[in-house]
Scaffold this active site. Structure first.
Site, PDB file in Angstrom:
ATOM      1  CB  SER A  71      -9.130 -18.538  -8.447  1.00 19.22           C
ATOM      2  OG  SER A  71      -7.801 -18.079  -8.284  1.00 19.22           O
ATOM      3  CE1 TYR A  93      -7.347 -19.900 -13.180  1.00 23.08           C
ATOM      4  CE2 TYR A  93      -6.908 -18.079 -11.599  1.00 23.08           C
ATOM      5  CZ  TYR A  93      -7.145 -19.371 -12.070  1.00 23.08           C
ATOM      6  OH  TYR A  93      -7.121 -20.594 -11.124  1.00 23.08           O
TER       7      TYR A  93
END
Ligand code: NAP
Length: 259
Positions: free
Chosen positions: A151, A164
């Site tokens: 990401s 995350y």
């Protein structure tokens, strides 16, 4: 190399989290080029829907109900995948979850859950795939593709999603190490870094006017990404055309990171 650079006939793709969002985009991209596809996800309804949808492209499709954070389930699911398809040419470790919250209040339970799915799950999955691809290479059938969904959160300081971001940063490091370790067996390993992509994971944020007004003007492409933006990169990475392209981190973000 074949005349059609992106012909995937005879190849098998395994895509975790392939029943929705970005993973479904990967699945559609490779199925359109003739690959057979095995999708793993926990939700039976979404799994059934994806089998029907991908069937339209004429590929052999199978879905496995698998929680990637469960090591034994991953081993069992990989065995089932091999039983159904006989081989795995490309493995997209894509399943992921996000939890947000103020760092000082972030619970250990939420931290563990994010790591269990995004990092441990990716490790269990790619370990099975790498072992299989190496065994095949030693039997005279080299090649293979390991792909991890990271990401932009791995590169940018995204407040309140530290767990995350940490899990996705680790994905990049792991893919780089795999690229070096498995190159001798003709196996490539790359990370894909999506930017702001409209999926079940993000749709509530994007529906928030304040969020959309802050972010959208900073995306040079002037729109959220969608799953179809992931079809091409999946077909390329599965194909022979990418056989010398390894250890990379590929941004699919409409220019967001640069701007
Ligand atoms: P999504 O539509 O919510 O897809 C998430 C997928 O992961 C679903 O198919 C889900 O299937 C699967 N999944 C979740 N937990 C799982 C578990 N324990 N075991 C197996 N599968 C599990 O969201 P998405 O945006 O496409 O996310 C796909 C990947 O892209 C994730 O790794 C995410 O972190 C990454 N990403 C997304 C964005 C974005 O803007 N959307 C940006 C950067 C990175 P089931 O519910 O059936 O299990």
């Amino acid at each position: 190399m074949s005349k059609n650079l992106f012909d995937l006939t005879g190849k098998v793709a395994l895509i975790t989290g392939g029943n929705s969002g970005i993973g479904l985009g990967f699945a559609e991209g490779v199925a359109k080029q003739g690959a057979d596809v095995c999708v793993w996800g926990r939700n039976l309804e979404k799994n059934a829907a994806v089998v029907e949808k991908l069937g339209e492209f004429g590929s052999k499709v199978h879905a496995v109900c698998c929680d990637v954070s469960d090591e034994a389930a991953v081993e069992k699911s990989f065995a089932e995948t091999l039983e159904v398809f006989g081989r795995v040419d490309g493995c997209f470790a894509n399943s992921g979850v996000a939890k947000s919250g103020r760092f000082e209040e972030f619970s250990t339970e939420d931290w563990r859950h994010v790591m269990d799915v995004n990092l441990d799950g990716l490790f269990y999955t790619l370990r099975c795939a790498a072992k299989h691809m190496k065994q095949r290479a030693e039997a005279g059938d080299p090649g293979g593709r390991l792909i991890g969904t990271s990401s932009l959160g791995a590169l940018m300081g995204m407040a309140r999603v530290e767990a995350y971001g940490a899990s996705k940063g680790a994905v990049i490091s792991m893919m780089q190490a795999l690229a070096v370790e498995y190159a001798r067996w003709g196996v490539t390993a790359n990370s894909i870094l999506p930017g702001h992509i409209e999926t079940a994971m993000t749709k509530d944020n994007y529906a928030n006017e304040k969020f959309a007004n802050a972010i959208l003007p900073r995306i040079p492409a002037r729109r959220w990404g969608d799953r179809s933006d992931f079809e091409g990169i999946a077909a390329y990475l599965m194909s022979d055309a990418s056989r010398y392209h390894t250890g990379d981190s590929l941004l699919i973000d409409g220019g967001f990171f640069l701007y």
